[in-house]
Design an enzyme around this catalytic site. Structure first.
Site: not given
Ligand code: SAH
Ligand code: SF4
Length: 340
Positions: A85, A110, A113, A158, A189, A212-214, A292, A334
């Protein structure tokens, strides 16, 4: 489109060099999606191209437009039947950002996600990454006579676990002879892949970096971003300090807001201190992304709590933006990309 394949084909068919340029420009600058749309080429050559050189390595299976019209999600089919997508976001009038995928699924897993839930199926090729741009640009030109102004590698996957292909795609997107988008309009990212950050600083010092720190405590961050067990916060701190020192660029910090997990006042204070151990506050923009829904057990905090967190950081001198969720009605926000 694979330009090497195009060049070989044109030479084999005795086409002069200027024909190669015409064909390349038609695809990369005018976003033709079929050779029929390229009348400058002689008809027999077009027919031969039609049989032998595919313009897009991704097939548009579905195009979903959000109710407000500010987000468009494409579902693309790949030649081995996997699906990915890509999302177009209209963040400002006349400005469109394209959120591109780099892998089918993601190995980082993660737990909040949707992409991560599926694990990794495979890496995308440079052509499959670049062609997401070509197909979306074709759509935008045809339906709205507008252009993509920014690219963010923030879709499925990633990026730094598929570094070579991502680097090739950045080259295709920024090459003046191909798409020609400036490096400053391109962002990657990462979930915190330290060797990738170091390579990216050397290879693309003018592009933007988002992390993506969190969370800023190792145990919590490892539970949210499992890659943290390989590259814990100490290593990430050093990599970011070096990145900022060598590129002099700001880093975008993504922080997904999860109720009861990482959104308290004391966690805002800890985030502020952590950033200051990396570099001066002027080098950061923190993007708060309220969670989300993806079918996990997490919840987004109440709007008020997000505001308190944002205000605290602002008072401490950190620039903060709160991401408004776009495209949630088309599961294009996201973390919601699952390729289903
Ligand atoms: N893998 C990379 C890029 C894609 S994810 C990364 O993690 O940075 C894109 C962004 O969406 C990341 O910052 C991720 O933490 C965030 N994300 C993933 N799942 C999410 C969710 N359910 N709600 C809000 N943001 C989310
Ligand atoms: Fe984590 Fe980004 Fe991979 Fe989703 S796409 S699992 S947020 S690293």
């Amino acid at each position: 489109m694979d330009i090497k394949k195009l060049a070989v084909f044109m030479k084999e068919n005795g086409a002069p060099a200027f024909r190669i340029k015409q064909a390349r420009d038609a695809v990369f600058k005018h976003f033709a999606a079929s050779w029929d749309e390229v009348p400058v080429l002689p008809a027999p050559l077009r027919e031969a191209l039609h049989r032998s050189v595919r313009i897009h390595s991704v097939d548009t299976l579905e195009t979903l437009v959000s109710k407000k019209g500010d987000a468009v999600k494409f579902c693309f089919g790949l030649k081995d039947d996997h699906k990915i997508e890509t999302v177009l976001l209209n963040l400002m009038p006349e400005k469109w950002s394209l959120c591109i995928s780099t892998q089918v699924g993601c190995p980082v897993r993660c737990p909040f996600c949707a992409t991560g839930r599926k694990g990794l199926k495979r890496n995308l090729s440079p052509e499959e990454i670049t062609d997401q741009f070509l197909a979306a640009a074709h759509y935008l030109k045809k339906t709205r006579q507008q252009k993509i102004t920014n690219v963010i590698f923030m879709g499925m996957g990633e990026p730094f676990l598929n570094y070579e292909s991502v680097a090739e795609a950045i080259k295709a997107i920024s090459d003046p002879d191909r798409i020609g988008l400036g490096h400053r309009h391109i962002s990657v990212s990462t979930a915190g892949h330290v060797p990738g950050i170091r390579r990216y600083a050397k290879d693309f010092p003018q592009c933007n970096l988002a992390i993506s720190l969190h969370a800023v405590e190792d145990a919590l961050r490892t539970s949210l971003v499992p890659l943290n067990s390989t590259y814990p916060l100490g290593q990430l701190t050093k990599a970011l300090t070096d990145y900022i020192f060598s590129t002099k660029r700001r880093v975008f910090v993504e922080y997904v807001m999860l109720e009861g997990i990482n959104s308290s006042r004391s966690q805002a204070a800890r985030l502020n201190s952590w950033l200051r151990t990396v570099a001066a506050p002027k080098y950061f923009v923190v993007n708060l992304i309220p969670y989300n829904r993806t079918g996990s057990l997490y919840r987004a905090p109440a709007r008020e709590r997000v505001k308190v967190f944002a205000d605290l950081l602002t008072e401490m001198g950190i620039e903060v933006t709160t991401r408004k969720s776009m495209g949630e009605d088309i599961a294009g926000a996201c973390g919601q990309l699952a390729g289903e």
